[in-house]
Design a protein around this motif. Structure first.
Motif, PDB file in Angstrom:
ATOM      1  N   THR A   1      45.135  35.827  47.956  1.00  0.00           N
ATOM      2  CA  THR A   1      46.360  35.371  49.155  1.00  0.00           C
ATOM      3  C   THR A   1      47.118  36.625  49.261  1.00  0.00           C
ATOM      4  O   THR A   1      48.380  36.312  50.959  1.00  0.00           O
ATOM      5  N   GLU A   2      47.969  38.405  48.288  1.00  0.00           N
ATOM      6  CA  GLU A   2      48.567  38.876  48.832  1.00  0.00           C
ATOM      7  C   GLU A   2      48.127  39.707  49.114  1.00  0.00           C
ATOM      8  O   GLU A   2      46.619  40.175  48.440  1.00  0.00           O
ATOM      9  N   VAL A   3      49.433  40.920  49.423  1.00  0.00           N
ATOM     10  CA  VAL A   3      48.454  42.448  49.405  1.00  0.00           C
ATOM     11  C   VAL A   3      48.801  42.856  48.511  1.00  0.00           C
ATOM     12  O   VAL A   3      49.439  42.343  47.361  1.00  0.00           O
ATOM     13  N   GLY A   4      47.688  43.681  48.423  1.00  0.00           N
ATOM     14  CA  GLY A   4      47.696  44.285  47.310  1.00  0.00           C
ATOM     15  C   GLY A   4      46.795  43.601  45.720  1.00  0.00           C
ATOM     16  O   GLY A   4      46.658  44.278  44.679  1.00  0.00           O
ATOM     17  N   GLU A   5      46.691  42.356  46.402  1.00  0.00           N
ATOM     18  CA  GLU A   5      46.146  41.395  45.196  1.00  0.00           C
ATOM     19  C   GLU A   5      44.269  42.137  44.486  1.00  0.00           C
ATOM     20  O   GLU A   5      43.909  41.951  43.348  1.00  0.00           O
ATOM     21  N   PRO A   6      43.426  42.339  45.559  1.00  0.00           N
ATOM     22  CA  PRO A   6      42.994  42.413  45.235  1.00  0.00           C
ATOM     23  C   PRO A   6      42.190  44.225  44.440  1.00  0.00           C
ATOM     24  O   PRO A   6      41.423  44.015  43.340  1.00  0.00           O
ATOM     25  N   GLN A   7      43.312  44.632  44.888  1.00  0.00           N
ATOM     26  CA  GLN A   7      43.427  45.652  44.115  1.00  0.00           C
ATOM     27  C   GLN A   7      43.465  45.582  42.235  1.00  0.00           C
ATOM     28  O   GLN A   7      42.962  45.948  41.723  1.00  0.00           O
ATOM     29  N   LEU A   8      44.690  44.815  42.198  1.00  0.00           N
ATOM     30  CA  LEU A   8      45.372  44.310  40.774  1.00  0.00           C
ATOM     31  C   LEU A   8      44.093  43.312  39.964  1.00  0.00           C
ATOM     32  O   LEU A   8      43.653  43.699  39.151  1.00  0.00           O
ATOM     33  N   ALA A   9      43.624  43.339  40.954  1.00  0.00           N
ATOM     34  CA  ALA A   9      42.271  42.240  40.530  1.00  0.00           C
ATOM     35  C   ALA A   9      41.745  43.132  40.030  1.00  0.00           C
ATOM     36  O   ALA A   9      40.585  42.797  38.566  1.00  0.00           O
ATOM     37  N   ALA A  10      40.550  44.279  40.656  1.00  0.00           N
ATOM     38  CA  ALA A  10      39.696  45.029  40.129  1.00  0.00           C
ATOM     39  C   ALA A  10      39.857  45.913  39.092  1.00  0.00           C
ATOM     40  O   ALA A  10      39.460  46.028  38.214  1.00  0.00           O
ATOM     41  N   ASP A  11      41.470  45.958  38.707  1.00  0.00           N
ATOM     42  CA  ASP A  11      41.824  47.077  37.882  1.00  0.00           C
ATOM     43  C   ASP A  11      41.796  45.961  36.134  1.00  0.00           C
ATOM     44  O   ASP A  11      41.223  45.993  35.128  1.00  0.00           O
TER      45      ASP A  11
END
Length: 595
Positions: free
Chosen positions: A95-105
């Motif tokens: 839902t938020e900007v940067g959340e996909p990259q954080l989830a992948a990490d």
């Protein structure tokens, strides 16, 4: 003011208020809808991501604790499964900007940590990796929390704007409503105030409460109905008072006329009524007891204290029959009182209170003691003539060589009956003294048919003298284990009772047969039968029943002793009887294989 005028004012005022409310609703409903959408966005958009983070924290903590205990390899598969499940949920809820990259990490770090734990030694620690991974999960929580705060700020701003608009509309609606209410209040307040005063007078039992002439047609109808209602209520109240006073006087007269003590206790434990007999028994004054809790009558009289303690113990016990006896010294002698608390029920489960009855059973207990003393005295007095008779028979036995066969048979019968009567006398004496807790029996292999034949043979002469037909229907039965003397006494008692209660010209049938591992003995007569209310107590001590002029038993102990003997043999005894249709006494004894 006419009736139609009042109706028109109310209708017009209501329509005006409805119109204002409709305008207010039309202008605010879209904004309310948008506010609701903002609130849903605030509550639900980022909630899933925060929930995922919480579950990942819990799984990592579980694995970290297992690693400290050296059991990481045992739980890593389970933790990996939970981790992958919640990461899959997160990957479908960005839902938020940067959340996909954080989830992948987070997912990459987690997979790497699980792989190291599975491949590394069991005692290796990964505290640094755990700490970094927890930090990244906290970053995920922070991103979504900040988004929720921003959405909440937008919702609050929209809510404040909507509140100001809605408040303005409410103020306008309130002003119009107050104006309408003020106008209508003047028209109806004075008559309604008068009506309220009159109703208050009815509630306070004022007499002759009536409403006067009213200016409004509607209120005039109300006044007319009210006056009729007040008149009917006065008549009904007077009728109820007279009826209640009559019932109260009648109840008090009945209670006072009883020879037993009666205490009426309400649902709160307060003494509502106590008759003079109960006051005398408890040693309290009626005027002091009325209105006081029964458990605290401010009396130290020993009678009251004993009764109170007995009732407390009875309420704590789990007995089905709520009654208890107490011994009290009243009017110069010892009395026995039976305490019976009877609850007063109201409808389904409602309780109005308790009636405590103190029934004087002194006369019954005196009779019980007199019976026991009489049985003991008779049993004791029988011992001397029985001993003399048995001694004389033994002396005759020494010279029995010159006797005929019939004379020797009669002599043996005399000796047997003397022994049986002496045993019965000893048992009665022990029973009366309370020393006989249970019947003791000797054990030997017996043929019940032979015992029954011997007993019937002894009663044949009595049956002929009474013109009673004594029949035997005896089948071969298995052997039993028991006491021949006591069982013959049981058979003798049953046949003797049948002869006693069977009128001349009647018939007695004695039958024996095997039945499902038992030997069943039946003694049936054509006597008057036994009533149902007596049949339930026929095997109790001193129990007798009306015989319509026929001979009664001596003391009512025979069936009680017979029941104890049969029970000592592991069997049972019962009666089948209908009033006017004879009686059938049944004895069932276990066969030797089941004994």
């Amino acid at each position: 003011m006419s009736t139609s005028s009042l109706r028109s004012r109310i209708r017009n005022g209501t329509l005006l208020l409805l119109a204002l409310a409709l305008i207010l609703g039309v202008s605010t409903l879209p904004r309310v809808y948008r506010l609701g959408g903002a609130i849903r966005e605030t509550l639900y958009r980022n909630y899933v991501s925060i929930e995922v983070a919480q579950h990942i924290h819990a799984s990592l903590l579980e694995l970290q604790l297992a690693e400290r205990d050296g059991k990481a390899k045992d739980v890593v598969a389970h933790v990996r499964s939970d981790f992958e499940y919640w990461m899959d949920v997160e990957n479908h809820d960005f839902t938020e900007v940067g959340e996909p990259q954080l989830a992948a990490d987070i997912e990459a770090r987690g997979r790497k940590l699980f792989a190291e734990i599975e491949s590394g030694p069991a005692n290796e620690r990964h505290d640094q990796e755990f700490s970094e991974l927890h930090g990244r999960v906290d970053d995920l929580v922070r991103i979504n929390r900040d988004a929720m705060f921003r959405a909440d700020s937008r919702s609050a701003k929209l809510g404040r704007h909507l509140t100001y608009q809605f408040a303005a509309g409410l103020v306008l609606l309130l002003i119009v409503g107050v104006a309408i209410a003020w106008g209508l209040g003047w028209a109806i307040s004075r008559p309604l105030t008068e009506l309220a005063e009159r109703l208050r007078g009815v509630g306070q039992r004022h007499s002759r409460v009536r409403l006067g002439q009213q200016t409004l047609g509607e209120l005039q109808s109300v006044a007319r109905e009210f006056n009729q209602m007040a008149e009917r209520l006065e008549q009904f109240e007077q009728l109820n008072i007279d009826r209640l006073m009559y019932e109260k006087s009648k109840t008090e007269a009945i209670i006072e006329s009883l020879e037993d003590g009666v205490v009426l206790i309400d649902s709160e434990g307060i003494v509502a009524h106590i008759n003079e007999i109960a006051a005398l028994i408890l040693g309290v004054e009626p005027k002091d007891a009325l209105g006081s809790p029964f458990d605290d009558l401010s009396s130290n009289h020993p009678h009251y204290l004993r009764v109170r303690d007995a009732l407390r113990n009875l309420s704590k016990s789990a007995r089905d029959e709520q009654r208890i006896e107490v011994q009290l010294h009243v009017r110069g002698r010892d009395h026995t009182y039976l305490l019976k608390p009877i609850p007063l029920r109201h409808g389904e489960g409602g309780t109005l209170g308790t009636i405590l009855i103190l029934q004087d059973v002194t006369y019954l207990r005196d009779q019980d003691r007199a019976r026991a003393n009489l049985v003991a005295t008779l049993s004791h007095e029988l011992r001397t003539p029985l001993t003399s008779l048995a001694l004389s028979a033994e002396l005759l036995r020494r010279d029995s060589g010159s006797f005929s066969g019939r004379q020797q048979e009669l002599l043996e019968a005399i000796l047997d009956e003397c022994a049986r009567i002496k045993l019965l006398s000893d048992n009665l004496l022990k029973l009366a003294r309370g020393e006989m807790a249970a019947i003791s029996v000797s054990r030997e292999h017996l043929d019940l048919v032979k015992i029954v034949e011997d007993v019937v043979h002894r009663f044949n002469l009595q049956a002929k003298e009474r013109h009673i037909q004594l029949e035997q229907h005896l089948r071969p039965v298995p052997e039993i284990s028991g006491d021949s003397i006591k069982l013959s006494w049981v058979v003798s008692n049953l046949i003797g009772n049948a002869l006693r209660y069977t009128p001349s010209g009647g018939k007695i049938e004695v039958a024996a047969r095997p039945l499902n591992g038992f030997v069943r003995l039946e003694v049936a007569d054509s006597g008057p039968g036994i009533a149902r209310d007596i049949r339930d107590h026929i095997f109790e001590r001193f129990a007798q029943y009306p015989s319509d002029g026929l001979e009664k038993g001596a003391a009512g102990l025979g069936l009680a002793i017979a029941k104890d003997i049969v029970a000592a043999h592991g069997g049972r005894i019962f009666v089948e009887s209908e009033e006017g249709a004879g009686s059938r006494f049944v004895v069932e004894l276990p066969c030797l294989a089941n004994n």
